[in-house]
Design an enzyme around this catalytic site. Structure first.
Site, short mmCIF file in Angstrom:
data_model
loop_
_atom_site.label_atom_id
_atom_site.label_comp_id
_atom_site.label_asym_id
_atom_site.label_seq_id
_atom_site.Cartn_x
_atom_site.Cartn_y
_atom_site.Cartn_z
N HIS A 211 0.84 -1.21 0.00
CA HIS A 211 0.00 0.00 0.00
C HIS A 211 0.87 1.26 0.00
CE1 HIS A 211 -2.77 -2.98 2.00
NE2 HIS A 211 -3.56 -2.51 1.06
N GLN B 124 -17.98 -7.08 -0.06
CA GLN B 124 -16.97 -7.91 -0.71
C GLN B 124 -16.76 -9.25 -0.01
OE1 GLN B 124 -14.38 -3.98 -1.55
NE2 GLN B 124 -13.23 -5.86 -1.87
N GLY C 256 -2.83 -2.06 -7.29
CA GLY C 256 -1.72 -2.96 -7.47
C GLY C 256 -2.01 -4.03 -8.51
N GLN C 257 -0.97 -4.40 -9.26
CA GLN C 257 -1.09 -5.47 -10.25
C GLN C 257 -1.40 -6.81 -9.59
OE1 GLN C 257 -1.10 -5.58 -13.63
NE2 GLN C 257 -1.45 -7.79 -13.37
N LYS C 258 -1.10 -6.95 -8.30
CA LYS C 258 -1.36 -8.22 -7.62
C LYS C 258 -2.83 -8.63 -7.74
CE LYS C 258 -1.54 -10.39 -3.12
NZ LYS C 258 -3.02 -10.38 -3.03
N ASP C 259 -3.73 -7.67 -7.64
CA ASP C 259 -5.16 -7.96 -7.80
C ASP C 259 -5.55 -7.72 -9.26
OD1 ASP C 259 -5.82 -8.55 -4.99
OD2 ASP C 259 -5.25 -6.47 -4.67
N GLN D 130 -9.31 -7.68 -10.33
CA GLN D 130 -9.92 -6.46 -9.80
C GLN D 130 -9.53 -5.26 -10.64
OE1 GLN D 130 -10.03 -5.24 -5.42
NE2 GLN D 130 -8.30 -4.03 -6.12
N VAL E 257 4.22 -5.64 -5.23
CA VAL E 257 5.32 -5.51 -4.27
C VAL E 257 5.48 -6.84 -3.56
CG1 VAL E 257 6.19 -4.26 -2.26
CG2 VAL E 257 4.85 -3.06 -4.01
N SER F 241 -2.39 -8.40 3.02
CA SER F 241 -2.86 -8.36 4.40
C SER F 241 -3.12 -9.76 4.93
CB SER F 241 -4.13 -7.51 4.50
OG SER F 241 -3.90 -6.20 4.03
#
Length: 314
Positions: free
Chosen positions: A51, A75, A162-165, A168, A191, A201
């Protein structure tokens, strides 16, 4: 006798961001950010360096940065424990303060959903029913609904994700384009921890042994990317071989899909693709992905290019 050494004056305390908890407080604080563009970073709290990277990236590009901290009940499905999600507001504020955030909007559900459960929601459509949407029915409808509301409430010029999601991010881009939101959506590379684990998280739920097992997810992605020059089958085969060697990961899916349609890419495909994995380690479900370029000279990418790669039907 030597002269006394003058003590250096104490550094002034770092000013903290304004915290708004109601719509009126947000409106008043937002009106003070009129001199320049405003970026928003939307979070559900439990902030970590991923974040912080989003915030710092926004800070470099925008005059002002707003962070939203809102644990969105829409969600969470019936089998997901909302009460278990970590709540770390004090440390969240410290991260915001250090990263130079101007305004934090931290509402409660009754502020966002003034009439209770909203009767009108944004539908993610077919793209919201595959991969994570299949595992978490309704999740993306709830996500898009709150993202739309927060874009309106913060009146941001740009929003950072973030590209991680990856799924989304794709759905937010589609919503912004399809519904003509005047917001630039900016993707930021995933990251990772020094050992390669994608920051999340949910990592706080992992035991020490779970964490070792979880590393197989990022290793599988790296193995797939290393085989990208050989084509889609080689990518899938290399990634799957890593996961097969770790029986303690219960894999939900391992896919190589087109980044804008989420359809499996065929063997002849060359271009940008999303290699994504999801699985359960212990009691924790984790996701990870890697943008890759498939074909000669291919390999891992940080994020996808702004121009979508060739459509599957070409």
């Amino acid at each position: 006798m030597s002269a006394p050494v003058a003590s250096r004056p104490a550094e002034p305390p770092q000013p903290g961001p304004v915290v708004a908890r109601t719509r009126d407080e947000l409106k008043a604080a937002r009106s003070l950010l009129a001199d320049g563009d405003v970026a928003v970073v939307m979070t559900m709290g439990a902030l970590h360096d991923g974040h912080a990277t989003l915030i710092r990236t926004a800070r470099q590009r925008a005059a002002h940065v707003v962070v939203t901290i809102f644990l969105n009940p829409l969600q969470f499905g019936p089998r997901e424990d909302l009460s278990r999600y970590p709540r770390t507001f004090d440390s969240d504020m410290e991260i915001c303060r250090n990263a130079g955030v101007d305004l934090v909007f931290a509402p409660t559900p009754d502020v966002i959903y003034q009439d209770g459960d909203p009767g009108v929601r944004i539908s993610a459509g077919p793209l919201g029913n595959v991969l994570e949407g299949q595992a978490r029915p309704g999740h993306f409808d709830g996500m898009l609904t709150v993202v739309a509301k927060l874009m309106h409430l913060t009146r941001a010029d740009s929003a950072y994700y973030g590209q991680k999601d990856a799924q989304q991010l794709l759905l937010i881009r589609r919503m912004v384009r399809d519904l003509d939101f005047p917001v630039e959506v900016v993707s930021v590379p995933t990251v990772r921890e020094p050992d390669g684990l994608a920051m999340s998280s949910r990592n706080t739920y992992l035991t020490e042994s779970d964490r070792e097992v979880a590393l197989s997810l990022s290793r599988a992605l790296q193995a797939g990317a290393a085989a990208a020059a050989e084509g889609p089958s080689a990518v899938r085969r290399a990634a799957r071989a890593v996961l097969v060697r770790e029986p303690l990961v219960l894999v939900d899916y391992l896919v190589l899909v087109h980044p804008s349609t989420l359809e499996d890419v065929p063997e002849w495909y060359r271009g940008e693709a999303l290699l994504a994995v999801a699985g359960r380690v212990g009691t924790t479900r984790l996701i990870d992905n890697l943008p890759i370029n498939v074909g000669p000279g291919g390999g891992a990418l940080e994020v996808f290019s702004d121009v979508p790669s060739a459509a599957l039907d070409q």
